[in-house]
Design an enzyme around this catalytic site. Sequence first.
Site, PDB file in Angstrom:
ATOM      1  N   GLY A 265       0.303  -0.923   0.153  1.00  0.00           N
ATOM      2  CA  GLY A 265       0.134   0.370   0.301  1.00  0.00           C
ATOM      3  C   GLY A 265       0.985   1.328   0.417  1.00  0.00           C
ATOM      4  O   GLY A 265       0.393   2.354   0.427  1.00  0.00           O
ATOM      5  N   PHE A 320      -4.136  -5.332  -0.307  1.00  0.00           N
ATOM      6  CA  PHE A 320      -3.270  -5.752   0.606  1.00  0.00           C
ATOM      7  C   PHE A 320      -4.471  -6.728   0.859  1.00  0.00           C
ATOM      8  O   PHE A 320      -3.999  -7.831   2.512  1.00  0.00           O
ATOM      9  CB  PHE A 320      -3.024  -5.083   0.990  1.00  0.00           C
ATOM     10  CG  PHE A 320      -3.644  -3.610   1.787  1.00  0.00           C
ATOM     11  CD1 PHE A 320      -4.240  -3.370   2.424  1.00  0.00           C
ATOM     12  CD2 PHE A 320      -2.800  -2.429   1.237  1.00  0.00           C
ATOM     13  CE1 PHE A 320      -5.388  -2.744   2.427  1.00  0.00           C
ATOM     14  CE2 PHE A 320      -3.306  -1.380   1.778  1.00  0.00           C
ATOM     15  CZ  PHE A 320      -4.982  -1.224   2.061  1.00  0.00           C
ATOM     16  N   ARG A 335       3.760   1.941   5.531  1.00  0.00           N
ATOM     17  CA  ARG A 335       3.750   3.221   6.395  1.00  0.00           C
ATOM     18  C   ARG A 335       1.812   3.903   6.427  1.00  0.00           C
ATOM     19  O   ARG A 335       1.900   4.116   4.816  1.00  0.00           O
ATOM     20  CB  ARG A 335       4.347   4.541   5.473  1.00  0.00           C
ATOM     21  CG  ARG A 335       4.774   6.259   5.957  1.00  0.00           C
ATOM     22  CD  ARG A 335       5.647   6.676   5.468  1.00  0.00           C
ATOM     23  NE  ARG A 335       5.329   7.097   3.715  1.00  0.00           N
ATOM     24  CZ  ARG A 335       5.623   7.463   3.312  1.00  0.00           C
ATOM     25  NH1 ARG A 335       7.260   8.208   4.038  1.00  0.00           N
ATOM     26  NH2 ARG A 335       5.910   8.458   2.668  1.00  0.00           N
ATOM     27  N   HIS A 339      -2.822   2.525  10.408  1.00  0.00           N
ATOM     28  CA  HIS A 339      -3.947   3.428  11.231  1.00  0.00           C
ATOM     29  C   HIS A 339      -5.625   3.781  10.888  1.00  0.00           C
ATOM     30  O   HIS A 339      -5.912   4.591  10.816  1.00  0.00           O
ATOM     31  CB  HIS A 339      -2.699   4.631  11.503  1.00  0.00           C
ATOM     32  CG  HIS A 339      -2.881   6.078  10.390  1.00  0.00           C
ATOM     33  ND1 HIS A 339      -2.703   6.751  10.362  1.00  0.00           N
ATOM     34  CD2 HIS A 339      -3.277   5.299   9.625  1.00  0.00           C
ATOM     35  CE1 HIS A 339      -2.268   7.913   9.573  1.00  0.00           C
ATOM     36  NE2 HIS A 339      -2.872   7.061   8.775  1.00  0.00           N
TER      37      HIS A 339
END
Length: 457
Positions: A265, A320, A335, A339
């Site tokens: 991603g 993903f 990264r 979240h």
Amino acid sequence: MSLAEKVEKLRDLVRLINDASETVIREWQAEAKDTNIDPTTSLLPSVELFNARRSLVGACGMVSDIVAEPQHRLMEIASEFYISRALHIAAEGRIADILVDADPIEGLHIKEIALKAGVEQRKLARVLRCLSSVHVFKEVKELHFANSWTSQAIAGNDPLRCWLLTNGLDVYAASEGLLRVLFDPARTTSDSLYDTAFNEAHQTKLSFWEFLERGEEQPDGTVKPRHGLEIFSLAMLGGGRVHAPPLYADYPWAALGSGTVVDVGGGVGGMCLELAKQYPDLKFVLQDRPPVIEKAKAVWQRELPEAIETQRIAFMEHDFFKEQPVKGAEVYFMRNVLHDWPDNESCTLLKHLYNAMGPQSRILTADQVIHTTVGSKYLKPAPLPLPANYGYAHQLAHIRDMNMMTLFNAKERTPEDLDELAQRVSLKVAKVWECRSMMSITEMRRHEDLTATGSAV
């Protein structure tokens, strides 16, 4: 807290402020001799400067709590969203760019600023005075304004300006729905991506991403890309530039040798692009959705064509939430990915990576790791009398956590939160690599591969 305790704590804080200030000054002077970079604005400060800086900011915040009258302070906090709004207005009006050539002593009269910004001058003056009181701009004499060293950072920096502005558009409006959702007995326990404060505020059944990418219908019936989409794209670039340099420097990438990093991603690959430039032995696989991968190819062809020619970079269309096709890579890197997702979706993602891992594989996830005021066994505590997380200096991480809850029912996680996720899919947090920014790199390994001595590259 008794009066005696307050007095003693205030004295301790004053001593800490003095000691940290001397360290900051010493590090500024040392770095100014060694480089041509202004050490006061460097995104990769020395470890000593980074720690002293956050000690100083944290101590100043704690002093304000001790010294301010409590009711007055609570009223300020409850109304501080207007300071954010003032900054959004300044970003929309490109005020920093208007002031970039203004004489720092004479400034620019509000009439000229307002004319260029397209805002009524008396109202704009009130906005800039609000920001001048928190040192974002300077009113150098009556109704004459100039950039401060803080606002100067926005001038000519459109990605950063867009980061500020995107927080004043759909994201800002979404926060209004948080009260209603959290106090709704039926929705307060929901972790659904489609049952968020964002959905409530915007009265939509679309996720944030779907909403952002769906065009806006015009009065004539045509559909144009949403205004916030381009701003958001630039904002992600601006935010990445601020947080990324320590991620390149504070993890031992060189020790991976000629290993393969799968950037899961990874967008257009900004992170692995910089790693490719700094660590010429590393190989990369960049994974994302098809439209993003097409953009990535153009970026890499422009920025680092030799990586394409030598096949150090492979571009791969990949969802993903499906099986990870690259098996046994040294690193699976994410990264600002976890979240964005609630726990169940995050576990699905991690499980696919676990199934692809080999004995030497590790997952590295870079997010704003939450350090609570009571501390964590994975993280170094702040010096006393500061709370373990440096208090006020850690507030951006908590702000971002609130943003993730508002938009996605997701979160910025503590190391313990990350370890709980990991263990649900037979992984374990081996180490948190604390970086010289709000972001950290959390390393996960398979349970069966972890040695008694912990993680090692």
